[in-house]
Design an enzyme around this catalytic site. Structure first.
Site, short mmCIF file in Angstrom:
data_model
loop_
_atom_site.label_atom_id
_atom_site.label_comp_id
_atom_site.label_asym_id
_atom_site.label_seq_id
_atom_site.Cartn_x
_atom_site.Cartn_y
_atom_site.Cartn_z
N GLU A 68 0.12 1.57 -2.69
CA GLU A 68 0.19 2.50 -1.55
C GLU A 68 1.38 2.22 -0.64
O GLU A 68 1.95 3.13 -0.04
CB GLU A 68 -1.11 2.42 -0.73
N ALA A 70 -5.56 7.90 -5.81
CA ALA A 70 -5.90 9.17 -5.18
C ALA A 70 -4.80 10.17 -5.51
O ALA A 70 -3.68 9.78 -5.88
CB ALA A 70 -6.01 8.97 -3.67
N GLU A 118 -9.26 0.49 -6.58
CA GLU A 118 -10.36 0.39 -5.61
C GLU A 118 -11.67 0.90 -6.21
O GLU A 118 -12.74 0.32 -5.98
CB GLU A 118 -10.00 1.19 -4.36
N GLY A 152 -6.28 3.99 -5.44
CA GLY A 152 -7.70 4.34 -5.44
C GLY A 152 -8.38 4.04 -6.78
O GLY A 152 -9.59 3.82 -6.84
N1 CO8 Z 1 -1.61 11.63 -7.94
C1 CO8 Z 1 -1.25 12.79 -8.46
N2 CO8 Z 1 -0.64 12.92 -9.65
C2 CO8 Z 1 -0.38 11.79 -10.32
C3 CO8 Z 1 -0.75 10.54 -9.83
C4 CO8 Z 1 -1.40 10.46 -8.58
N3 CO8 Z 1 -1.83 9.31 -8.03
N4 CO8 Z 1 -0.34 9.59 -10.73
C5 CO8 Z 1 0.21 10.26 -11.74
N5 CO8 Z 1 0.20 11.59 -11.51
C6 CO8 Z 1 0.71 12.65 -12.35
C7 CO8 Z 1 2.23 12.73 -12.28
O1 CO8 Z 1 2.62 13.46 -11.14
C8 CO8 Z 1 2.54 13.42 -13.58
O2 CO8 Z 1 2.25 14.79 -13.41
P1 CO8 Z 1 3.36 15.89 -13.93
O3 CO8 Z 1 3.47 15.66 -15.41
O4 CO8 Z 1 2.72 17.19 -13.57
O5 CO8 Z 1 4.61 15.57 -13.21
C9 CO8 Z 1 1.49 12.87 -14.52
O6 CO8 Z 1 0.44 12.34 -13.71
C10 CO8 Z 1 2.02 11.76 -15.38
O7 CO8 Z 1 2.58 10.77 -14.54
P2 CO8 Z 1 4.05 10.17 -14.78
O8 CO8 Z 1 4.93 11.18 -15.41
O9 CO8 Z 1 4.52 9.58 -13.49
O10 CO8 Z 1 3.70 9.05 -15.86
P3 CO8 Z 1 4.45 7.64 -16.07
O11 CO8 Z 1 3.86 7.07 -17.30
O12 CO8 Z 1 5.93 7.79 -15.98
O13 CO8 Z 1 4.00 6.75 -14.80
C11 CO8 Z 1 2.44 5.83 -13.24
C12 CO8 Z 1 2.66 6.41 -14.65
C13 CO8 Z 1 3.14 4.50 -13.10
C14 CO8 Z 1 0.93 5.65 -13.06
C15 CO8 Z 1 3.01 6.81 -12.18
O14 CO8 Z 1 2.48 8.11 -12.44
C16 CO8 Z 1 2.64 6.45 -10.77
O15 CO8 Z 1 3.26 5.59 -10.17
N6 CO8 Z 1 1.62 7.16 -10.20
C17 CO8 Z 1 1.24 6.95 -8.82
C18 CO8 Z 1 0.44 5.69 -8.65
C19 CO8 Z 1 0.12 5.50 -7.19
O16 CO8 Z 1 0.97 5.38 -6.33
N7 CO8 Z 1 -1.20 5.46 -6.88
C20 CO8 Z 1 -1.69 5.29 -5.52
C21 CO8 Z 1 -1.97 6.62 -4.91
S1 CO8 Z 1 -2.43 6.49 -3.20
C22 CO8 Z 1 -4.04 5.99 -3.28
O17 CO8 Z 1 -4.63 5.83 -4.31
C23 CO8 Z 1 -4.72 5.76 -1.96
C24 CO8 Z 1 -6.24 5.68 -2.14
C25 CO8 Z 1 -6.92 5.89 -0.82
C26 CO8 Z 1 -8.39 6.21 -1.01
C27 CO8 Z 1 -9.02 6.52 0.28
C28 CO8 Z 1 -10.49 6.83 0.10
C29 CO8 Z 1 -11.23 6.99 1.39
#
Ligand code: CO8
Length: 346
Positions: free
Chosen positions: A220, A154, A200, A197
């Site tokens: 998360e 998400a 999921e 997400g």
């Molecule tokens: N949300 C928003 N932006 C994101 C997300 C995310 N989940 N993941 C990556 N991005 C963005 C980064 O902010 C970055 O943007 P910018 O260049 O503008 O800074 C761009 O994507 C590239 O990301 P990275 O520079 O971090 O790339 P890396 O290769 O270094 O890392 C990762 C990749 C490991 C995927 C890292 O980006 C990461 O850890 N992302 C977050 C993953 C995460 O925590 N996901 C869980 C989110 S919470 C969730 O999903 C709850 C779901 C609930 C659903 C409920 C429904 C009812």
């Protein structure tokens, strides 16, 4: 403007006393111009003007009760295209695949944010999947992302400042559940990250294929929250309690090979072959009776919702139900006559 298009516009313009809205084709291969009666205020009419790729819509008449719908594809003399162009979705690419054009390929397309599942993306995805679900020509759906990310979860930026009252009051991310309610089979073709997400979302699909570099995780906990779209519920059902607990409590990611070993995904392919393989399976599914495929999907999903005894009773009833279908008769007759069945979905 072509004669046909001109006539079309005039007919729409004469739509009478109720406001008429001409909606755009929903996805690439269908030419589905629909008329729907609708009450609308002048304010919302202005907004409508921006929404159409090939139309201008205006409200006319002293009482603002006539819709003027103008075809607006001047360079092609308003040719009524079947809209192969894919730019009308903000967050998705949609294409039709398969020798018999019966597989819909839906690709998450928000590359800069690693396909983070923002509200707009999930709304668009729900709408597109629901539209495809109603399309008789499509027998199976493949859902994929980019090589780098199926979806990184998400949208954290979108959620960052939300309060409890806001998320409860607005039913935050309620529309996510729409994906799990689609009746047609969905194959998730996962390359790259499927996190939070994203993981999921892949588990809401019916089959998961992974590219060799795919990584799955429920991180998360690292963000100070817990999974909210099935991570604590579907994951233990699919991979068992210990592994699910480990993933949810540590936030650790697992690679495609391990995801395969624990049964989260059913096959792993080189990244560049993944979509082709998913489409191949989708074509096979789409070659079967549509209605029976739908019943089979419902029966398997029931296994996750009920006791064994109740599930078996449900399965038996569905099995009996297939005897009311032409397709069941055709399938067995074709076998006996040593020919391919010709299913009609009846
Ligand atoms: N949300 C928003 N932006 C994101 C997300 C995310 N989940 N993941 C990556 N991005 C963005 C980064 O902010 C970055 O943007 P910018 O260049 O503008 O800074 C761009 O994507 C590239 O990301 P990275 O520079 O971090 O790339 P890396 O290769 O270094 O890392 C990762 C990749 C490991 C995927 C890292 O980006 C990461 O850890 N992302 C977050 C993953 C995460 O925590 N996901 C869980 C989110 S919470 C969730 O999903 C709850 C779901 C609930 C659903 C409920 C429904 C009812």
């Amino acid at each position: 403007m072509s004669f046909l298009a001109k006539t079309f516009s005039q007919v729409i313009a004469r739509a009478g006393t109720t406001t008429a809205l001409l909606s755009k084709p929903r996805y690439p291969t269908s030419l589905t111009y629909r008329l729907a009666s609708r009450q609308s205020s002048p304010q919302s009419d202005n907004k409508e003007q921006k929404k159409y790729e090939y139309l201008l819509v205006d409200i006319k008449g002293k009482n603002s009760n006539v819709a003027l719908v103008q075809l607006n594809r001047p360079k092609a003399l308003n040719a009524l295209c079947d809209n192969k162009e894919q730019k009308k979705y903000e967050y998705l690419l949609v294409d039709i695949k398969g020798k018999n054009s019966n597989v819909a390929l839906v690709q998450l397309n928000r590359p800069k944010a690693l396909n983070a599942l923002c509200d707009g993306l999930m709304r668009e995805l729900s709408t597109v999947l629901q539209t495809i679900d109603k399309d008789d020509k499509i027998g199976c759906i493949v859902l994929t992302g980019s090589t780098r990310a199926f979806a990184a979860g998400a949208d954290i930026r979108e959620m960052q400042n939300n309060t409890l009252a806001q998320v409860v009051g607005a039913g935050f991310l309620d529309q996510w559940s729409a994906v799990a309610k689609i009746k047609k089979p969905i194959i998730a073709a996962v390359n790259g990250f499927a996190l939070g997400g994203g993981c999921e979302l892949s588990m809401m699909c019916d089959i998961i294929y992974a590219g060799e570099e795919a990584e799955f995780g429920q991180p998360e906990i690292i963000l100070g929250t817990i999974p909210g779209a099935g991570g604590t519920q579907r994951l233990p059902r699919y991979v068992g309690k210990s592994k699910a607990m480990e993933m949810v409590l540590t936030g650790n990611r697992i690679k495609a090979k391990e995801a395969h070993q624990i049964g989260l995904v059913s096959a792993v392919y080189p990244a560049n072959q993944l979509i082709d393989e998913a489409v191949k399976t989708a074509e096979k599914i789409a070659s079967h009776s549509r209605i029976v495929v739908q019943l089979a999907k419902e029966a398997v999903n029931t296994a996750f919702e009920t006791t064994l005894a109740e599930g078996n009773r449900f399965e038996k009833r569905i099995f009996h139900t297939t005897f009311g279908l032409d397709d069941r008769k055709e399938g067995m007759t074709a076998f006996v006559e040593k020919r391919k069945p010709n299913f009609t979905g009846q």
